[in-house]
Design an enzyme around this catalytic site. Structure first.
Site, PDB file in Angstrom:
ATOM      1  N   GLU A  19     -13.184   5.281   3.573  1.00  0.00           N
ATOM      2  CA  GLU A  19     -11.935   5.420   4.314  1.00  0.00           C
ATOM      3  C   GLU A  19     -12.183   5.380   5.834  1.00  0.00           C
ATOM      4  O   GLU A  19     -11.944   6.333   6.558  1.00  0.00           O
ATOM      5  CB  GLU A  19     -11.198   6.690   3.864  1.00  0.00           C
ATOM      6  N   GLU A  65       0.856  -1.186   0.000  1.00  0.00           N
ATOM      7  CA  GLU A  65       0.000   0.000   0.000  1.00  0.00           C
ATOM      8  C   GLU A  65       0.887   1.230   0.000  1.00  0.00           C
ATOM      9  O   GLU A  65       1.818   1.339   0.812  1.00  0.00           O
ATOM     10  CB  GLU A  65      -0.898   0.060   1.250  1.00  0.00           C
ATOM     11  N   TRP A 125      -2.429   2.152  -3.434  1.00  0.00           N
ATOM     12  CA  TRP A 125      -3.701   2.195  -2.708  1.00  0.00           C
ATOM     13  C   TRP A 125      -4.419   3.464  -3.129  1.00  0.00           C
ATOM     14  O   TRP A 125      -3.933   4.531  -2.820  1.00  0.00           O
ATOM     15  CB  TRP A 125      -3.507   2.199  -1.182  1.00  0.00           C
TER      16      TRP A 125
END
Ligand code: FCB
Length: 405
Positions: free
Chosen positions: A364, A319, A357
């Site tokens: 989120e 990520e 990512w």
């Protein structure tokens, strides 16, 4: 470190280019500890108090990827990626203790088969913070019994889906769950309880070890959120010591405990912290920040990779990304981080892949729908996906296995 902006940096042959997602943030329709908390009166009250709209903090249908997975996989292909990191949702698969849903397992088999049809490798995450409600009712990961249940779940998934999985991520960022869940209370179970935090830490370590010991066919790893902590003033003993202490507790301790139970390290890099000796102990320069206020600090990834190199395991950057609704910084953000990753590779660190990512704008967590991390925008009503300009740049990087800077 001076940057040279006139080069084409080639990555090693067989370097993997990918994008990451997680089940809860994209699928929609999941009932688990998180969905319960988002809709709780207490949470809604807290959000209203800040003058915000609670709807913007409820995951609900997410990106509807549960139904649109074929389209999502096509988007991964459009990016010229060779690998896709996705998750399976424990709560969907095992709605009651040791009662497995054949239907949901079959659903994930279909998703994985579609990925294979497109010639994509798959990294499958087994746990990305969310838990079935019955796990929550048992006291979550602070309860030792959860480790055994998790093991049963992991075993079943590996039997059912293992032939279609190229890499396993057992746990995503366990330290974030420990800290946000049991110290600052920002994530479910929203507690401040150092003793439970300690128990959760210990149980997550056990979970990683035991799943590894199942001896799955594909490589087994973890994703760890590694921050680059540095003293604001190198000469200041206190700041140097504090930075080392934070590095030890946040980055090192968990990895040290599981280092013999991973075949690779998946690293997630977002943060840089300049440590000062006085509260709040952090004073970043913040010359450039993301929409979430996180300092953009690409060189940090170099130090993080150099540190991880000491474990002598293959490393995948699983990520790295930016909340940037206007797509103002994203392309440079990716390139700059790749510049420093490349530097670490040249110095001998065994980095084998990079995953942005995220594929899509998704939910989120505690920050809700506002942060936009996606290479693709997602319309919240129609779920239509639309490439941002940076998607084209990333696809060129993936295709050419190189970055021009
Ligand atoms: C990581 C999480 C991921 C996403 C990014 C922005 O810590 O693993 O789910 O929220 O941050």
């Amino acid at each position: 470190m001076a940057k040279n902006y006139k080069e084409t940096l080639r990555f090693p042959d067989n370097f993997l280019w990918g994008v990451s997602t997680s089940a809860y943030q994209t699928e929609g329709g999941i009932v688990c500890d998180w969905s319960g908390w988002e809709k709780s009166l207490e949470r809604i009250k807290g959000i209203k108090k800040q003058g915000l709209d609670p709807e913007d903090f409820i995951c609900d249908k997410a990106c509807d990827s549960y139904h649109r997975y074929k389209e999502d996989l096509d988007l991964v292909k459009d990016l010229n990626c060779g690998v896709y990191r996705m998750g399976v949702e424990w709560a969907r698969i095992e709605p009651q203790p040791e009662v497995f849903s054949e239907k949901e397992i079959e659903h994930y088999r279909q998703v994985l088969k579609e990925a294979k049809k497109r010639n994509l490798k798959v990294v499958l995450t087994l746990w990305h913070w969310t838990n079935p409600v019955w796990v929550q009712e048992m006291g979550g990961w602070a309860n030792k019994k959860v480790v055994e249940y998790f093991l049963v779940y992991a075993k079943r998934i590996s039997q059912e889906l293992g032939d279609l999985v190229d890499f396993w991520v057992v746990l995503n960022e366990p330290m974030v769950h420990v800290f946000n869940g049991y110290i600052i209370g920002k994530f479910p179970p929203n507690k401040f309880c150092p003793f439970q935090a300690y128990k959760t830490f210990r149980n997550l370590v056990q979970a990683q070890r035991k799943v590894y010991d199942l001896g799955l066919k594909s490589p087994v790893g973890i994703t760890a959120l590694i921050n680059y902590f540095e003293p604001a003033r190198e000469w200041c003993f206190l700041e140097r010591s504090l930075a080392s202490l934070m590095h030890y507790f946040w980055n090192h301790k968990f990895l040290k405990k599981i280092k013999n139970h991973i075949d690779f390290i998946g690293v997630d890099y977002y943060f840089h912290d300049r440590i000062v000796w006085y509260p709040p102990f952090r004073k970043n320069l913040n010359e450039k920040v993301t929409d979430m206020g996180w300092e953009i600090y690409p060189e940090g990834i170099y130090y993080v990779l150099k540190y991880l190199g000491k474990f002598k395991k293959p490393i995948y950057i699983m990520e790295n990304g930016i909340a940037d609704a206007q797509d103002k910084y994203r392309a440079d953000f990716i390139k700059d981080h790749l510049y420093y990753a490349h530097k670490a590779i040249e110095e001998g660190v065994d980095v084998r892949g990079y995953f942005y990512w995220s594929l899509l704008d998704n939910f989120e967590w505690a920050a809700g729908w506002d942060p936009k991390f996606g290479l693709y925008k997602v319309n919240r009503k129609t779920f239509q996906r639309k490439a941002r300009p940076s998607a084209k740049i990333y696809s060129k990087i993936c295709q050419s296995n190189s970055v021009e800077i």
